[in-house]
Scaffold this motif. Structure first.
Motif, short mmCIF file in Angstrom:
data_model
loop_
_atom_site.label_atom_id
_atom_site.label_comp_id
_atom_site.label_asym_id
_atom_site.label_seq_id
_atom_site.Cartn_x
_atom_site.Cartn_y
_atom_site.Cartn_z
N SER A 71 5.93 7.67 -10.03
CA SER A 71 5.31 7.71 -8.86
C SER A 71 3.71 8.03 -8.92
CB SER A 71 6.20 8.79 -8.23
OG SER A 71 7.37 8.10 -7.73
N GLN A 72 3.60 9.19 -10.02
CA GLN A 72 2.18 9.69 -10.01
C GLN A 72 1.28 8.57 -10.69
OE1 GLN A 72 1.39 12.56 -13.30
NE2 GLN A 72 0.38 13.82 -11.80
N ALA A 73 1.84 7.97 -11.47
CA ALA A 73 1.02 6.55 -12.02
C ALA A 73 0.64 5.65 -10.98
CB ALA A 73 1.71 5.79 -13.19
N MET A 74 1.73 5.56 -10.06
CA MET A 74 1.50 4.34 -8.94
C MET A 74 0.49 4.88 -8.04
SD MET A 74 2.97 1.97 -10.17
CE MET A 74 2.83 0.98 -8.57
N GLN A 75 0.64 6.46 -7.73
CA GLN A 75 -0.33 7.14 -7.01
C GLN A 75 -1.79 7.08 -7.43
OE1 GLN A 75 -0.32 11.56 -6.63
NE2 GLN A 75 0.23 11.36 -4.54
N ASN A 76 -1.85 7.23 -8.78
CA ASN A 76 -3.22 7.04 -9.35
C ASN A 76 -3.97 5.71 -9.30
OD1 ASN A 76 -3.25 9.99 -10.04
ND2 ASN A 76 -2.33 9.41 -11.90
N ALA A 77 -2.88 4.74 -9.20
CA ALA A 77 -3.30 3.56 -9.35
C ALA A 77 -3.75 3.13 -7.60
CB ALA A 77 -2.28 2.38 -9.69
N LYS A 133 0.91 -1.26 -0.07
CA LYS A 133 -0.03 0.03 -0.05
C LYS A 133 0.88 1.43 -0.16
CE LYS A 133 -3.88 -2.10 0.66
NZ LYS A 133 -3.84 -3.19 -0.48
N ARG A 134 2.14 1.28 0.90
CA ARG A 134 2.90 2.40 0.79
C ARG A 134 4.26 2.28 0.27
NH1 ARG A 134 3.93 4.34 6.51
NH2 ARG A 134 3.51 6.50 5.92
N ILE A 135 4.48 3.13 -0.85
CA ILE A 135 5.79 3.16 -1.41
C ILE A 135 6.44 4.06 -1.17
CG2 ILE A 135 6.92 2.87 -3.67
CD1 ILE A 135 4.25 1.75 -4.65
N ALA A 136 7.78 4.23 -0.42
CA ALA A 136 8.67 5.37 -0.25
C ALA A 136 9.38 5.33 -1.68
CB ALA A 136 9.54 5.09 0.76
N VAL A 137 9.52 6.71 -2.15
CA VAL A 137 10.32 6.91 -3.41
C VAL A 137 11.38 7.68 -3.15
CG1 VAL A 137 10.29 7.45 -5.98
CG2 VAL A 137 8.15 6.68 -4.71
N VAL A 138 12.70 6.91 -2.95
CA VAL A 138 14.01 7.67 -2.75
C VAL A 138 14.48 8.25 -4.17
CG1 VAL A 138 16.49 7.26 -2.32
CG2 VAL A 138 14.61 5.93 -1.02
N ALA A 182 1.79 -2.68 -14.52
CA ALA A 182 0.67 -2.76 -15.58
C ALA A 182 1.00 -4.38 -16.30
CB ALA A 182 1.28 -1.90 -16.99
N LEU A 183 1.93 -5.08 -16.01
CA LEU A 183 2.30 -6.20 -16.58
C LEU A 183 1.44 -7.49 -15.78
CD1 LEU A 183 5.79 -6.54 -17.52
CD2 LEU A 183 3.92 -6.75 -19.09
#
Length: 135
Positions: free
Chosen positions: A36-42, A17-22, A132-133
């Motif tokens: 990151s925006q795509a993952m946030q939108n997902a 659920k939570r992704i820290a993006v370094v 996506a895959l």
């Protein structure tokens, strides 16, 4: 170095659920921002980890993984390969679940360190493409 299978990656992405993006940039032109925006939108919670910015994607940035409150499922790294070992060492201090280095990022020493401690490690793979895959 070997990444988990697509089935294993699907499971990781499903339960996370939570992704820290370094290395997340606040510049919409940068790959780290777009991914990151795509993952946030997902539906994932994105935590920007970058000492050079105040916020990205509407979320206040932290300067290191150690500043994050609460559990982190995936640490997604947008840093050059030579920085991965340092990020891996910090990753071990916060006990996140999965270490994920973006496309083009590989560091054998970081990989071995994390695998020896039993962590899933994904390198040289875009999390957005993997998402996506595995849908």
């Amino acid at each position: 170095m070997q990444n988990p299978s697509l089935d294993e990656i699907r499971d990781i992405l499903k339960k996370s659920k939570r992704i820290a993006v370094v290395g997340l940039s606040n510049n919409p032109e940068r790959e780290s921002y777009q991914v990151s925006q795509a993952m946030q939108n997902a539906g994932y919670e994105i935590i920007p980890v970058n000492p050079m910015i105040d916020e990205a994607l509407g979320v206040k940035a932290v300067s290191s993984l150690k500043e994050i409150e609460g559990h982190v499922d995936i640490v997604n790294v947008f840093r050059r390969s030579e920085h991965l070992l340092d990020v891996a060492k910090e990753f071990l201090e916060i006990d996140a679940d999965v270490f994920w280095a973006q496309l083009g990022c590989v560091n054998e020493e970081a990989y071995q360190l994390l695998k020896e401690k039993g962590y899933p490690v994904i390198m040289d793979m875009c999390i957005k493409v993997a998402h996506a895959l595995t849908k």
